[in-house]
Structure formats: structure tokens, C-alpha cells
Scaffold this motif. Structure first.
Motif: not given
Length: 182
Positions: A38, A40, A47, A100, A161, A163
Motif C-alpha cells: 500500500n 504512503s 505504493p 498484500n 495504483r 493494489k
């Protein structure tokens, strides 16, 4: 029980045991796991998408435990227009645990070697190869997925992005038997 009746059972058990012992190497395999982090911007980690290889090569019994992501060598260069210096990075165990895991694919030894050769092609590409819009971590992971016949195009609205993109790949590849990550 007479010896004549028990002998076939003993032979059958012996054969089953031997088959189990000789079949063990066939159980060896390397699995590639597709991950997103993810990240930050506020906490210094953007990411990111990367892969993890783990398992055992069937032919040699060699253990495999490695991870690879593609990144700009310097964050400041990554933000500029145009290509930047690049590097292949390995994630540590804590980062992998926090990431993830979207889906996994069991590999043959040949597939593993092909994917590792592709990692090395990206690592050794001459000059500046990282480009935020053309060759970022998502493009790197997409290339590895495509080599496994996984549909992994990279829509413009997912370029930054990981994820969201890996969830998109999951949706478009029901054969993976994976669910999207929340």
C-alpha cells in the motif's frame, strides 16, 4: 491370517511406501506470489508491486526464497519526466509480511528460469530504464505475469495504483482461483 493372504498386503504396502519416497521430488516446486504494498508518500514508501519466489527446484533440490521489484534508483529521479536510473530491489521479510498477496502460481523449473532471466534483463538494461508512466514496478510485474499467460494489461488509470491493478488482474483471470484484496 495365512502368509499367502497377508503377503499381497505386505507387498502392496511396501510398493506404496517406495512410491511415496520416489514421488517426493515431484512435489518440489517453486511458487511465484504477486504482491502489492500500500505504501504512503507521507511515511517514505510509495505504493509498490513486486513478486516473491519460494520453494524448491525439482531438478536440483535447490531452495528458492527471493523477491524482486523494479524501482527508480533515486526517488527524485522517479518524479521527473522521462527515464530514470533503475534497480531491481529485494523486499525484506517484514515488508513481504505487511504486503498484500494477491495470487500465486506454481511454476515448473523452466518457467522459474525464464522469469529469473527476465528479472535479469530488467536489472541489466543499459542506461536509464525506469519511467513512471512506461516502465514502473507495475509494468515489471505485468511482464512476469504475461510470461505465465496471465492477462495483465496496464490501464492508464492504474499506473500508480499497484493494489487496484493487481485486483484488476485477479478479476480478469478467474483461472487463478483468487479473490480481490480489500
Amino acid at each position: 491370517m495365512p502368509l499367502r493372504q497377508s503377503l499381497p498386503r505386505v507387498v502392496a504396502m511396501l510398493l506404496a511406501t517406495l512410491a511415496g519416497l520416489t514421488a517426493t521430488p515431484a512435489l518440489a516446486a517453486v511458487t511465484v506470489h504477486f504482491h502489492s504494498l500500500n505504501g504512503s508518500v507521507l511515511f517514505g514508501r510509495y505504493p509498490h508491486a513486486f513478486v516473491v519466489f519460494e520453494g524448491t527446484l525439482e531438478a536440483t533440490g535447490q531452495r528458492v526464497a527471493e523477491s524482486f521489484g523494479f524501482s527508480a534508483k533515486y526517488t527524485s529521479q522517479a518524479m521527473t519526466n522521462g527515464p530514470a536510473e533503475h534497480e531491481i530491489i529485494a523486499e525484506d521479510a517484514d515488508t513481504i509480511a505487511d504486503a498484500n498477496r494477491h495470487f500465486s502460481v506454481r511454476l515448473t523449473d523452466d518457467q522459474y528460469r525464464d522469469l529469473r532471466a527476465e528479472v535479469e534483463r530488467w536489472r541489466n538494461y543499459p542506461g536509464r530504464y525506469y519511467d513512471l508512466d512506461e516502465r514502473n514496478c507495475i509494468h515489471f510485474v505485468a511482464r512476469l505475469a504475461q510470461m505465465l499467460d496471465i492477462r495483465a494489461d496496464v490501464p492508464d488509470n492504474m499506473l500508480r495504483r499497484p493494489k487496484k491493478w493487481l485486483n484488476y488482474v485477479t478479476r480478469n483471470n478467474p483461472q487463478l482461483g483468487a479473490s480481490e484484496v480489500d
